[in-house]
Motif scaffolding. Structure first.
Motif, mmCIF file in Angstrom:
data_model
loop_
_atom_site.group_PDB
_atom_site.id
_atom_site.type_symbol
_atom_site.label_atom_id
_atom_site.label_comp_id
_atom_site.label_asym_id
_atom_site.label_seq_id
_atom_site.Cartn_x
_atom_site.Cartn_y
_atom_site.Cartn_z
ATOM 1 N N CYS A 136 0.940 -1.599 -0.040
ATOM 2 C CA CYS A 136 0.104 -0.300 -0.086
ATOM 3 C C CYS A 136 1.106 1.425 -0.093
ATOM 4 C CB CYS A 136 -1.177 -0.299 1.029
ATOM 5 S SG CYS A 136 -1.378 -1.659 1.636
ATOM 6 N N LYS B 106 1.030 5.103 -1.583
ATOM 7 C CA LYS B 106 0.471 6.253 -2.057
ATOM 8 C C LYS B 106 1.700 6.521 -3.125
ATOM 9 C CE LYS B 106 -2.988 8.510 -0.880
ATOM 10 N NZ LYS B 106 -4.738 9.346 -0.880
ATOM 11 N N GLN B 107 0.951 7.206 -4.799
ATOM 12 C CA GLN B 107 1.175 7.768 -5.448
ATOM 13 C C GLN B 107 1.344 9.408 -4.816
ATOM 14 O OE1 GLN B 107 1.215 8.720 -9.926
ATOM 15 N NE2 GLN B 107 -0.163 6.886 -9.547
ATOM 16 N N GLU C 298 0.773 15.241 -8.217
ATOM 17 C CA GLU C 298 1.447 15.835 -9.149
ATOM 18 C C GLU C 298 1.033 17.260 -9.482
ATOM 19 O OE1 GLU C 298 2.117 14.200 -12.320
ATOM 20 O OE2 GLU C 298 3.603 12.586 -11.347
ATOM 21 N N THR D 234 -3.773 -5.630 -8.548
ATOM 22 C CA THR D 234 -4.732 -4.736 -9.404
ATOM 23 C C THR D 234 -3.990 -4.733 -10.869
ATOM 24 O OG1 THR D 234 -3.463 -3.100 -8.539
ATOM 25 C CG2 THR D 234 -5.434 -3.857 -7.567
ATOM 26 N N MET D 235 -3.234 -5.619 -11.115
ATOM 27 C CA MET D 235 -2.542 -5.745 -12.506
ATOM 28 C C MET D 235 -3.004 -6.202 -13.237
ATOM 29 S SD MET D 235 1.084 -4.705 -11.850
ATOM 30 C CE MET D 235 1.667 -6.091 -10.160
ATOM 31 N N TRP D 236 -4.252 -7.309 -12.574
ATOM 32 C CA TRP D 236 -4.302 -8.837 -13.464
ATOM 33 C C TRP D 236 -3.173 -9.832 -14.553
ATOM 34 C CZ3 TRP D 236 -9.287 -7.806 -17.261
ATOM 35 C CH2 TRP D 236 -10.269 -7.663 -15.833
ATOM 36 N N ALA E 192 -5.614 -5.856 4.481
ATOM 37 C CA ALA E 192 -4.848 -5.245 3.243
ATOM 38 C C ALA E 192 -5.504 -5.348 1.845
ATOM 39 C CB ALA E 192 -3.760 -6.321 2.849
ATOM 40 N N ILE F 17 -8.036 -2.267 1.918
ATOM 41 C CA ILE F 17 -7.082 -0.739 1.982
ATOM 42 C C ILE F 17 -6.446 -0.536 0.253
ATOM 43 C CG2 ILE F 17 -4.920 0.313 2.691
ATOM 44 C CD1 ILE F 17 -5.529 -1.434 5.195
ATOM 45 N N ASN F 18 -6.517 -1.131 0.048
ATOM 46 C CA ASN F 18 -5.039 -1.158 -0.971
ATOM 47 C C ASN F 18 -6.369 -0.998 -2.173
ATOM 48 O OD1 ASN F 18 -2.987 -1.505 -2.634
ATOM 49 N ND2 ASN F 18 -3.747 -3.069 -3.607
ATOM 50 N N SER G 5 -10.622 4.129 -1.140
ATOM 51 C CA SER G 5 -10.617 5.639 -1.469
ATOM 52 C C SER G 5 -9.492 6.256 -0.836
ATOM 53 C CB SER G 5 -11.391 6.319 -1.715
ATOM 54 O OG SER G 5 -12.012 6.749 0.229
ATOM 55 N N PHE G 6 -8.441 5.773 -0.090
ATOM 56 C CA PHE G 6 -7.223 5.865 0.316
ATOM 57 C C PHE G 6 -6.665 5.598 -0.352
ATOM 58 C CE2 PHE G 6 -3.483 4.366 2.795
ATOM 59 C CZ PHE G 6 -3.399 6.083 3.572
ATOM 60 N N ILE G 7 -6.556 4.952 -0.883
ATOM 61 C CA ILE G 7 -5.062 4.597 -1.565
ATOM 62 C C ILE G 7 -5.649 5.010 -2.784
ATOM 63 C CG2 ILE G 7 -3.654 2.742 -2.888
ATOM 64 C CD1 ILE G 7 -3.256 2.932 -0.241
ATOM 65 N N ASP H 163 -7.660 7.413 -4.053
ATOM 66 C CA ASP H 163 -8.161 8.763 -4.716
ATOM 67 C C ASP H 163 -9.894 8.661 -5.348
ATOM 68 O OD1 ASP H 163 -6.450 9.945 -2.936
ATOM 69 O OD2 ASP H 163 -5.041 10.051 -4.271
ATOM 70 N N ASP I 289 -4.130 10.246 -12.312
ATOM 71 C CA ASP I 289 -2.708 10.873 -12.608
ATOM 72 C C ASP I 289 -2.032 9.499 -12.360
ATOM 73 O OD1 ASP I 289 0.449 11.673 -12.319
ATOM 74 O OD2 ASP I 289 -0.243 11.529 -10.415
ATOM 75 N N LEU I 290 -2.000 9.195 -13.991
ATOM 76 C CA LEU I 290 -1.218 7.791 -14.079
ATOM 77 C C LEU I 290 0.102 7.599 -13.693
ATOM 78 C CD1 LEU I 290 -2.694 7.472 -18.092
ATOM 79 C CD2 LEU I 290 -3.196 5.546 -15.554
ATOM 80 N N PRO I 291 1.224 6.214 -13.037
ATOM 81 C CA PRO I 291 2.174 6.919 -12.611
ATOM 82 C C PRO I 291 3.161 7.066 -14.411
ATOM 83 C CG PRO I 291 1.115 4.633 -12.500
ATOM 84 C CD PRO I 291 0.301 5.372 -12.959
ATOM 85 N N ASP I 292 4.350 7.791 -14.237
ATOM 86 C CA ASP I 292 5.091 8.272 -15.237
ATOM 87 C C ASP I 292 5.243 6.559 -15.521
ATOM 88 O OD1 ASP I 292 5.018 10.584 -13.179
ATOM 89 O OD2 ASP I 292 7.324 10.437 -13.171
ATOM 90 N N TYR J 31 -6.971 1.544 -12.267
ATOM 91 C CA TYR J 31 -6.284 0.684 -11.800
ATOM 92 C C TYR J 31 -5.586 -0.040 -13.599
ATOM 93 C CZ TYR J 31 -5.409 0.736 -7.068
ATOM 94 O OH TYR J 31 -5.249 0.887 -5.962
ATOM 95 N N MET J 32 -4.752 -1.062 -13.555
ATOM 96 C CA MET J 32 -4.877 -1.528 -14.858
ATOM 97 C C MET J 32 -5.574 -2.319 -15.026
ATOM 98 S SD MET J 32 -1.644 -3.645 -15.927
ATOM 99 C CE MET J 32 -1.039 -5.139 -16.871
ATOM 100 N N GLN J 33 -5.953 -3.486 -13.859
ATOM 101 C CA GLN J 33 -6.696 -3.958 -14.598
ATOM 102 C C GLN J 33 -8.249 -3.664 -15.247
ATOM 103 O OE1 GLN J 33 -7.771 -5.626 -10.367
ATOM 104 N NE2 GLN J 33 -9.010 -4.198 -10.019
ATOM 105 N N GLY K 287 -9.786 -4.117 -18.552
ATOM 106 C CA GLY K 287 -11.298 -4.389 -18.360
ATOM 107 C C GLY K 287 -11.293 -4.239 -19.851
#
Lengths: 963, 469, 216
Positions: A61, A63-64, A67, B160-162, C31, C34-35, C38-40, C42, C121-124, C160-162, C166
């Motif tokens: 867990c 967080k990003q 940005e 979550t990445m499948w 786990a 939580i994952n 929305s805490f993770i 957003d 915001d997607l990862p870089d 998320y990637m899934q 999808g």
């Protein structure tokens, strides 16, 4: 390393609170020179933080980080965020320009490409041009005007210079001197002339450390006036290079020459009725041109002169080689080229001019024009005069526009001592270098990507230099400095340049003309007109000194030293010996034995009483009794990258031994110097990664490159064949064209954000070149053939790396790409072990620079910056593939052949690399792969590489074929 | 008699000689006392060798801590690995430790099923050894990752990445093979301990020890029902772990056999890795058993019979390994493949590590041949030395396979050498420290020899004796 | 010999075993929750902005088209965030003096950009391209939700990637006619699948699940 050990006990909080750490964060460029060479100690604090954050990542867990989006206040019209813009400009090396197109993302230049419109480029670039974008962002560039070493201002300088000018006014400018490099810029030349007309007693001196002194003097010797020679290799059947490395960037126009020459070779290989060109090279040290030679004559640089006079024709050719060459030349009157090396003495150039005339080559394959230099003077004499006057105290004000004479002036002139006598010395330069250190004023120079200017190409074509970005460090152009002298301090470089051309322009449509010129990057019709030269007078027999010879050459990667601080070039393996981060004393195996030295010995070489110490490198193919040393190293004020590496060959170079000197001596002082090379095995070890034959053999057995026993039937697999429905990307590399210039390697580095790892890491075998160029010697150790083979990822259809990755971080795409997913990689390195081509590179440490703000600018935003512990490799520039596909999709059309050009392909001057869709039978790559010369590396492993090679073909002279 | 008394009696009288698995004059009580005595002996009465040994081991453990911290802070670059040799000590050590871990299950499971009475006094001991060796081995695959904090990506878990692990990769097979092996070995070991925990519980003087052993004994009451169930369970476990003896190292060998690299790409690997594993396993058992036997005067429980049997096993497996080397070389030549052939040319003289190959041959093939002679087998020092030599040899074997093969593969331009750094060595020595430290603790804190099984031995002894009358 | 343990310890031991299993289960579940929460992710969390910009007002009430501000959404990978000029284009006339808009005016005065907190915001290492999605008939609201009902903008999907996969595996579920792409209130018809399959054919939509489609 010691400090590391003590450091890593500290807690992170403690670290973060130390002044040292704050200094680190504030300092724009934390890594000092030793750190560059030992990334093990690079940016250790940041890595500690990185590690801690990363470890936190273990607990799923995380967080990003938040940005921000920071939009424009006023958005420029043509600017579309997320899309790059391209601008045409020109880069000059030693004053001579090559046109380029620069890719710009949100106003920051990231990548340099050749300008297809420009005669000197035709879309190609060399390594130096590719790397120049890194210099733009180099945090070591001088960032402020300094006076006596203290921060000062532009205004102060203007005041000082104006004062000096006014003081000199009554004396008609006596005592005011301007020192520049070679100037081809019409604007700058006019500015200087304007000044000289107003101040007739002032003088303009020029000195270019590795300029075209011989060519200039040679022309004067032959024609009694300076002339510029252009070679038409597209028309030449027989080429005799007298120590001329015309395929490497040491020769102006080399990109064009490489294009023309390799086109001829390719054409002959593809269509039997076309005659292949035959290339003879006489040289002392193996050059990339020598590697392309059909016959390479190994001789001392001094011996070249004798060889030259032995093929004059009037005096009978002495050696069998010379006889054969002469015969061949005479058999191809008007279709031959004899070209003298940039660094051969003027007499050789004169002889060559005469030979070309007697053979009727002049005007056909060898074209003459007026000089491209604005003021073609004998620069050595010019500099000597300046030094003399300085020593006599006749110089009160010296304005050094670019250049670094304290470092690179001939040693016997003692430039520095003389310089100290000048009352007011001002230096304009990209770096606060050795010369700046002894000048009252230093003015940061604007990088060419920040400048307005103009310059002529090898054929005289004018290219306008336009800025891509505002000067990062308030740099000034020579134009602006000259404006100060010309009492027009407030006039901008842009107005000056534009104003000059407006004055030149006939007609009223100047604005359109200007727009078009800027857009194309070339000023139409400015190539110098052909001139028939007066008949050259043949100089008397050329003599040659005796004894051990030292040959001075600009470094294959960093040139004369102007580019020393460029880490990409420092880490670019030198083509001939794959050495990085060093220069060395190159010596032939026989001479090494004779003088009792070997690779890694540190020797002291002595010439005319001057000594310099450096490590020895035994170079197969080097002429006996001939040492080659390269400039560009032994810098003391180059910057954090180049300071203190290698030795300074200028220290033993004098005005009359500019390029070579005899009567040298060599003595061992120490042993076991550690070089960092990227290739340790020199030969092919009874294997045939590189396949070559003569044209004759090729026509006899066209499938020599892929004989029956080497073939693997296509159905030799247990698995059903995957059908590539959409696209099927593939690459073909023509070993017959490739000259081994390494432009592709640097282009790849620039396009794909490939990090620099430093000397120590390279020595460990951890260099990161996605596209390496293998170099093999074939034949006798003394005089072997030199082969270059670019090796990117093969993108095997049966990729072994994919099979063994436990987390599916490297997998196959539906279009046959071998994908490497950095963010999925955990770093088992199993894929590299299982890759028979060893093209995968691993981030053993955090190589990417995560904390040097100024270097972020050079990064390509379309490619991930890899972190520590992940594998990376050639992706066929997938970012370019994707954007081309998306554009095509949006226009609802198929991707056309040529839409996608990989970085290496785009840079290649020889057009040796071709990428495209194998599903399209008419694509260039598909056609090339249908050729009989096509073979794949290690085909017997049935990996089915998508990258295949076209075998090399030689065109030897039957008279000379031994055996 | 109390163990303390043994100081007076000489070793020679204790050892019953090569045909007996237990000294004379032992009854249930004496066996229990002697074994339990090791544990219940007052702390300060522990033999000094134990203290010294543990101290050294503990230092090495700290060395490991330092090495690993540095590794995590800086990255795997602190090791000597590079391209082309991307696997170095880490993998060599991994394979080596896994191999050592093999003796345990073999002795306890297979020899149990084969009813080899001589296994009893050494099985507990070698089971523990197995566990600790596997623990050491288990560290390396994680340590050697470029991004060790993502090691869990090798496990199949919904995310979550499948994405799932890539099942074709031998490294994934490793994950399962090794973890299974570790688990089963542990259960086997623990189950074996239960009756003895009960005994210790009953023997224990102080209440704390009683409580601890009591909990571990899980309420064992020596009832006939307990014993009946227990025997069944134990046999089942033995049957369960028997295939593992073969499977684990076969799978480990696939890491190499599956790859195309000349020198790795060999079908003979599974059998000869397993043989090698047992070989090194027994070598390690001897390396540890001989000193302990000496320090605690257990010569009458770990008799020459045991030592000789183990020597014979070593000799046998050693010969299989030798055959493996021969076949490997022969096949390389017979295949006619240029690269396969060169891999061996490189191994034997052309490459930079030719000498490692010949030392390996010396250690694993030449020297152990001495074991043909009974006099050598009967000489404890000789066997001890040979065992050590074999340990070294087996480590070198893995080095030759992993590193030497990588230095020179297909394209000459990318050949290179591998130079281990101080951190490579620290990590290696560190795990040896971990292994020994655990071993010392085990010997001091738990019955290192299975009491109840020794009782059985005694019982059988008496039974035969009674028949004799 | 005295009992070491009380008889209760038998049952205690059994309970422990069960408890162990339960605890493990609970931890794993927690786990996961939580994952996904929305805490993770957003999701449904509206970050604070320099100006409380309301899509509800501008899109919902005023009916301004997405492209008026997000100009490059059809041409570039990046949809585009309007420069201050665009805001002031209207707000120099309406709400010209509103206290709320002072930061915007300040930005134009000082030439210093507004700094918006990034909502999506997607990862870089993820390379998303708006233009191609728009072009292939994926509507704004499909990913961004009913922004016309958001007083403050927030995420409605995890990104998320899934979630991406999808759709990439079966675009037919979400593709809509091109002319409906910018219709924020678009409702998927009941026959979405057959419509989708038709559009996928018509727009030549490929199901791209290669890694390099997004990662490079």
């Amino acid at each position: 390393m010691k400090h590391d050990k003590s450091l890593y006990w500290r807690s992170l909080d403690e670290l973060a609170s130390t002044d040292e750490f704050r200094a680190f964060v504030e300092d724009e460029f934390p890594n000092r020179t030793p750190d560059w060479n030992d990334p093990a100690s690079r940016r250790r604090f940041l890595r500690l933080m990185g590690a801690s954050i990363a470890l936190a990542g273990a607990s799923a867990c995380t967080k990003q980080p938040k940005e921000l989006i920071v939009p424009y206040v006023r958005q420029p019209e043509e600017m579309i965020p997320g899309k790059p813009l391209f601008y045409a400009t020109a880069m000059s090396v030693a004053g001579i320009a090559t046109g380029v197109l620069v890719e710009s993302h949100l106003g920051r230049p990231t990548k340099i490409e050749g300008n297809p419109e420009h005669p000197a480029s035709l879309g190609a670039t060399d390594a130096a041009i590719q790397a120049s974008v890194l210099t733009l962002y180099d945090p070591d560039r001088s960032q402020t005007v300094t006076r006596n070493g203290y921060i000062s201002g532009w205004g102060t300088f203007i005041a000082a210079l104006t004062g000096a000018r006014d003081a000199a006014k009554p004396k008609k400018g006596a005592g005011v001197r301007i020192l520049t490099g070679t100037v081809t810029s019409p604007t700058l030349a006019t500015q200087i002339q304007d000044f000289l007309t107003e101040f007739p007693e002032a003088r303009w001196h020029q000195y270019e450390p590795c300029g075209r002194h011989s060519a200039r003097a040679g022309a004067i010797l032959a024609f009694a006036k300076p002339m510029n020679t252009i070679y038409r290799f597209d028309r030449a059947d027989v080429i005799v290079s007298l120590d001329s490395d015309f395929l490497s960037s040491t020769t102006p126009g080399s990109l064009r020459y490489a294009r023309d020459y390799s086109a001829r070779r390719r054409a002959a290989a593809e269509t039997p009725d076309r005659t292949p060109p035959r290339l003879y090279v006489a040289e002392n040290t193996p050059s990339v041109t020598g590697s392309m030679a059909d016959h390479r004559f190994r001789m001392t640089a001094g011996g070249v002169a004798e060889f030259a006079s032995s093929i004059r024709g009037d005096t009978g050719a002495t050696s069998p080689e010379a006889r054969a060459v002469l015969k061949d030349l005479q058999a191809h009157r008007g279709a031959g080229i004899v070209i003298a090396g940039e660094y051969q003495p003027p007499s050789v150039h004169a002889v060559v001019h005469a030979i070309n005339q007697t053979l009727g080559n002049a005007g056909k394959t060898v074209v003459y024009t007026g000089p491209i230099e604005a003021n073609p003077v004998d620069q050595i004499a010019s500099l000597a005069e300046l030094v003399k006057d300085m020593r006599d105290g006749a110089v009160e004000t010296l304005l050094i526009l670019g250049g670094n004479p304290v470092y690179d002036a001939p040693a016997d002139l003692n430039f520095l001592d003389a310089l100290k006598k000048v009352k007011l010395r001002a230096h304009l330069g990209l770096y606060s270098n050795e010369t700046a250190a002894w000048c009252h004023f230093h003015i940061p120079e604007a990088h060419y990507l920040e400048s307005w200017s103009d310059a002529r190409a090898y054929d005289g074509t004018v290219g306008i230099v336009q800025p891509l970005i505002m000067p990062l460090y308030g740099g000034k152009t020579p134009h602006e400095v000259m404006n100060v002298l010309n009492d027009a301090a407030d006039q901008s470089a842009h107005d000056t340049v534009q104003g000059y051309w407006q004055a030149q322009h006939r007609g009223t449509d100047f604005d359109d003309f200007w727009q078009i010129t800027l857009h194309d990057g070339v000023m139409a019709g400015t190539a110098l007109p052909e001139k028939a030269p007066p008949s050259a007078k043949m100089p008397e027999q050329l003599a040659n000194g005796a004894g051990l010879e030292i040959v001075f050459r600009p470094d294959p990667s960093v040139g004369d030293g102007a580019l020393s601080n460029n880490a990409w070039l420092q880490e670019m393996p030198k083509p001939q010996n794959k050495m990085t981060w060093d220069n060395a004393v190159w010596i032939s195996p026989k001479s090494a034995e004779h003088y009792g030295v070997t690779t890694g010995d540190v020797v002291e070489i002595e010439l005319g009483g001057r000594k310099v110490g450096g490590p020895v490198w035994i170079m197969p193919g080097q002429a006996d009794e001939s040492l080659t040393v390269h400039f560009g190293y032994g810098r003391t004020r180059a910057g954090k990258v180049a300071d203190g590496i290698g030795f300074d060959a200028y220290a033993v170079r004098t005005a009359n031994t500019l390029w070579q000197g005899t009567g040298a001596s060599i003595a061992r002082k120490a042993r076991d110097y550690k070089f960092a090379t990227t290739q340790h095995t020199q030969t092919m070890e009874e294997r045939d990664p590189f396949r070559a034959a003569t044209y004759a053999e090729f026509h006899k057995t066209p499938d020599f490159a892929r004989p029956e026993e080497k073939r693997v039937p296509n159905d030799l697999t247990l698995f059903p064949q995957w059908e590539y429905k959409q696209h099927k990307w593939g690459m073909s590399i023509d070993l017959n064209s490739c000259v081994g210039c390494h432009a592709c390697t640097i282009a790849c580095q620039s396009e794909n954000n490939i990090p620099v790892v430093g000397k120590e890491e390279v020595a460990k075998g951890r260099h990161m070149n996605w596209l390496r160029v293998d170099r093999y010697f074939k034949g006798p150790l003394e005089d072997p053939e030199l082969y270059f083979q670019p090796v990117p990822c093969m993108h095997c259809e049966n990729a072994l790396c994919e099979l063994v990755c436990p987390v599916a971080a490297t997998v196959h795409s539906a279009e046959g790409l071998n994908e490497m997913v950095y963010n999925r990689c955990v770093g088992t390195r199993y894929c590299s072990n299982n890759c028979p081509y060893k093209v995968r590179r691993f981030n053993f440490f955090l190589y990417a620079d995560w904390d040097t703000q100024s270097l972020f600018g050079v990064r390509n935003p379309d490619v991930s910056v890899r972190s520590r512990g992940v594998m990376e490799k050639c992706s066929y520039c997938v970012q370019r593939i994707n954007s081309a596909k998306i554009e095509a999709e949006k226009q609802d059309r198929p991707v056309k052949d040529g839409d996608i050009v990989t970085a290496c392909q785009q840079a290649c001057p020889a057009e040796a690399i071709v990428f495209g869709d194998l599903n399209d039978p008419n694509s260039r790559v598909a056609k090339l792969k249908r050729q009989q010369r096509d073979y794949s590396l290690l085909e017997e492993l049935n990996t089915r590489p998508r990258t295949t090679y076209l075998a090399r073909l030689r065109n030897p002279n039957p008279d000379l074929e031994k055996g | 008699m109390k163990p303390e008394d043994q100081e007076s009696t000489s070793v020679a009288t204790l050892d019953p000689g090569p045909d007996k698995v237990i000294g004379p004059g032992h009854d249930y009580g004496t066996v229990t006392d002697e074994i339990g005595g090791v544990v219940f002996r007052p702390f300060l009465k522990t033999p000094p060798q134990m203290f010294i040994g543990f101290a050294c081991a503990f230092l090495l453990v700290n060395l490991l801590m330092i090495a690993v911290t540095w590794l995590f802070v800086r990255g795997v670059g602190v090791w000597g690995i590079a391209i082309p040799v991307a696997w170095g000590f880490a993998i060599v050590n991994f394979v080596w430790w896994i191999g050592i871990g093999h003796a345990g299950t073999l002795i306890s499971a297979i020899l149990l099923l084969l009813k080899q009475d001589w296994r009893t006094s050494i099985n507990r001991f070698s089971e523990a050894m197995t566990l600790f060796a596997v623990a050491c081995a288990g560290m390396f695959p994680i340590l050697h990752l470029g991004r060790p904090w993502l090691a869990y990506w090798l496990l199949p878990y919904p995310n979550t990445m499948w994405l799932w692990p890539q099942p074709r990769s031998p490294l994934i097979w490793d994950v399962f093979a090794v973890s299974t092996y570790a688990t089963v070995s542990f259960i086997f070991w623990f189950t074996g301990l239960i009756p003895d925990f009960a005994t210790m519980r009953d023997k224990a003087g102080n209440p704390v020890a009683q409580k601890i052993f009591g909990m571990l004994a899980m309420g064992w009451r020596n009832s006939a029902r307990h014993w009946a169930r227990y025997q069944k369970a134990y046999l089942l476990l033995a049957g369960l772990s028997t295939p593992l003896v073969v499977s684990v190292h076969s799978v480990v060998s696939f890491d190499f056999a599956v790859a195309i690299l000349p020198g790795w790409h060999t079908t003979i690997f599974p059998p000869y890795f397993v043989a090698g594993a047992i070989y090194s396993g027994f070598a390690m058992v001897l390396t540890l058993a001989i000193p302990v036997r000496r320090w605690y005067h257990l010569e009458d429980l770990i008799t020459m019979r045991h030592i000789e049997c183990m020597s014979k096993v070593m000799l046998g497996t050693g010969l299989i390994v030798a055959y493996g080397y021969a076949m490997e070389a022969f096949m390389a030549w017979y295949s006619g493949g240029q690269y396969e052939r060169y891999a061996f040319v490189n191994r034997m003289w052309a490459g930079g590590y030719w000498w490692t190959y010949w030392i390996l041959i010396l250690c694993n093939i030449v020297i152990p041949q001495l074991l043909w002679s009974r006099r050598v087998r009967m000489s404890v020092p000789a066997v001890f030395v040979i065992a050590l030599v074999v340990n070294v040899g087996m480590w070198l074997e893995r080095f030759v396979i992993v590193v030497t093969s990588l230095t020179r593969d297909f394209v000459p331009s990318s050949w290179g050498m591998y130079y281990p750094t101080v951190w490579d060595w620290s990590t290696y020595l560190g795990t040896i420290g971990v292994f020994l430290a655990l071993m010392f603790l085990f010997i001091r804190g738990l019955p290192a020899i299975s009491i109840f099984e020794m009782r059985e031995v005694v019982h059988e002894g008496e039974a035969t004796h009674a028949h004799g009358d | 010999m005295a009992q070491i343990f009380h008889r209760s310890s038998n049952s205690l031991a059994k309970v422990t075993i069960v408890a162990m299993l339960l605890i493990v289960g609970v931890v794993v579940l927690a786990a996961y929750k939580i994952n996904a929460g929305s805490f993770i992710t957003d999701v449904d969390v509206a970050p604070g902005q320099p100006v409380p910009f309301s899509h509800k007002h501008h899109v919902g009430d005023d009916g301004i088209d997405c492209r008026y501000c997000h100009t490059s959404v059809e041409t570039s990978s990046f949809a585009g965030i309007p420069p201050t000029e665009t805001c002031m284009g209207c707000h120099s006339q309406i709400w010209a003096n509103a206290e709320l808009l002072e930061p915007v005016r300040a930005s134009l005065r000082t030439g210093k950009s507004l700094e918006w907190a990034r909502v999506h915001d997607l990862p870089d290492f993820v390379y998303f391209n708006h233009s191609i999605h728009i072009n292939k008939g994926i509507g704004c609201s499909t990913c961004h939700g009913r922004v016309d009902q958001m007083p403050l903008t927030y995420k409605v999907n995890t990104l998320y990637m899934q979630w991406c996969i999808g759709c990439h595996r079966n675009p037919a579920q979400f593709v809509r006619p091109r002319d409906q792409v910018f219709n924020i209130a678009y409702q998927y018809p009941d026959n979405q699948l057959e419509l989708g399959i038709r559009l996928v054919k018509e727009y030549k939509i490929q199901s791209l699940t290669d890694c390099v489609t997004c990662h490079r």
